[in-house]
Design an enzyme around this catalytic site. Structure first.
Site, short mmCIF file in Angstrom:
data_model
loop_
_atom_site.label_atom_id
_atom_site.label_comp_id
_atom_site.label_asym_id
_atom_site.label_seq_id
_atom_site.Cartn_x
_atom_site.Cartn_y
_atom_site.Cartn_z
N ARG A 180 1.29 11.80 -9.42
CA ARG A 180 1.82 10.45 -9.20
C ARG A 180 3.19 10.27 -9.80
NH1 ARG A 180 -2.52 7.28 -7.30
NH2 ARG A 180 -4.57 7.72 -8.21
N PHE A 189 -0.87 16.23 3.88
CA PHE A 189 -1.21 15.54 2.64
C PHE A 189 0.04 15.35 1.78
CE2 PHE A 189 -3.24 14.43 -1.29
CZ PHE A 189 -4.24 13.58 -0.84
N ASP A 207 -4.03 5.62 6.40
CA ASP A 207 -4.60 6.85 6.94
C ASP A 207 -5.59 6.46 8.06
OD1 ASP A 207 -4.89 9.80 6.46
OD2 ASP A 207 -6.95 9.24 6.00
N GLU A 237 0.85 -1.20 0.00
CA GLU A 237 0.00 0.00 0.00
C GLU A 237 0.89 1.25 0.00
OE1 GLU A 237 -2.48 1.55 -0.77
OE2 GLU A 237 -4.08 1.33 0.72
N ASP A 238 0.33 2.36 -0.47
CA ASP A 238 1.12 3.60 -0.48
C ASP A 238 1.11 4.27 0.89
OD1 ASP A 238 -1.60 4.23 -0.71
OD2 ASP A 238 -1.34 5.67 -2.34
P1 IMP Z 1 -7.46 4.63 4.71
O1 IMP Z 1 -8.45 3.56 4.38
O2 IMP Z 1 -8.12 5.82 5.32
O3 IMP Z 1 -6.29 4.13 5.53
O4 IMP Z 1 -7.01 5.16 3.31
C1 IMP Z 1 -5.79 5.03 2.76
C2 IMP Z 1 -5.87 5.61 1.36
O5 IMP Z 1 -6.21 7.01 1.41
C3 IMP Z 1 -4.54 5.54 0.67
O6 IMP Z 1 -4.42 4.35 -0.05
C4 IMP Z 1 -4.57 6.75 -0.23
O7 IMP Z 1 -5.19 6.43 -1.43
C5 IMP Z 1 -5.43 7.74 0.49
N1 IMP Z 1 -4.60 8.75 1.20
C6 IMP Z 1 -4.57 8.97 2.53
N2 IMP Z 1 -3.72 9.95 2.85
C7 IMP Z 1 -3.18 10.36 1.68
C8 IMP Z 1 -2.19 11.38 1.36
O8 IMP Z 1 -1.61 12.09 2.21
N3 IMP Z 1 -1.88 11.50 0.04
C9 IMP Z 1 -2.47 10.73 -0.92
N4 IMP Z 1 -3.38 9.78 -0.65
C10 IMP Z 1 -3.74 9.59 0.64
MG MG Z 2 -4.67 4.29 -2.20
#
Ligand code: IMP
Ligand code: MG
Length: 174
Positions: A170, A157, A108, A104-105
């Site tokens: 990207r 962000f 959050d 995963e990238d």
């Molecule tokens: P989660 O389900 O809230 O943990 O979401 C994670 C996803 O939210 C990541 O895979 C990203 O696609 C997106 N995301 C959360 N924070 C960022 C950020 O700072 N930059 C870009 N994408 C983010």
């Molecule tokens: Mg993502």
């Protein structure tokens, strides 16, 4: 003309720093999966983790394969099951003989990876672990900690190196 770099407040990690992070994570993964008789499958979560995944798996020194998933999570934070939409699924029926490592990238709220991990465990994979380039633990809404983490970041962000804002940025190498 619109210059992408003018939108960037500061550089969190340059190309050298990212390479060091990939070296460290790959060394840990190589050490943790010594049993080459079982297939290690990298489950690459589209789209944000693609650049990271290609750098990481180049450093893996054992047999492995790649699969792609595209998912989105939604719904109340307290409901931990079922609230994940699968846009692209794995190309395999049975997962029993595989060790899965989800790439995963960024983590959050934690919803995406906690739900995806549970989904793949429910399909009886031999093991399911997670590797994220970045983690924002201060934003967590459901309990989740990745098995491998490149770097913990503040609540800011982040874009570039696969991560987007409205699908842009990207392609930044940092
Ligand atoms: P989660 O389900 O809230 O943990 O979401 C994670 C996803 O939210 C990541 O895979 C990203 O696609 C997106 N995301 C959360 N924070 C960022 C950020 O700072 N930059 C870009 N994408 C983010
Ligand atoms: Mg993502």
């Amino acid at each position: 003309m619109h210059q992408m770099k003018d939108d960037i407040k500061y550089i969190l990690a340059d190309e050298n720093k990212i390479a060091e992070t990939c070296d460290r994570l790959a060394a840990q993964i190589n050490a943790d999966y010594p049993d080459h008789s079982r297939e290690l499958v990298f489950v690459i979560v589209l789209k944000g983790s693609v650049l990271f995944a290609t750098d990481l798996i180049r450093r893996i020194n054992r047999p492995c394969t790649m699969e792609f998933m595209k998912v989105s999570s939604y719904g109340a934070a307290t409901i931990s099951s079922g609230q994940i939409k699968i846009h692209l699924d794995l190309m395999r029926e049975s997962l029993e003989q595989y060790d899965l490592l989800i790439i995963e990238d960024i983590v959050d709220s934690g919803r995406t990876l906690s739900r995806l991990t549970q989904l793949l465990k429910n399909r009886n994979a031999n093991s399911v672990k997670t590797c994220t380039l970045l983690d924002k633990p201060s934003r967590r809404e459901v309990p989740f900690s990745p098995d491998y983490c490149g770097r913990v970041v503040e609540d800011e962000f982040v874009v570039g190196y696969g991560l987007d804002y409205c699908e842009e940025y990207r392609n930044l190498p940092y």
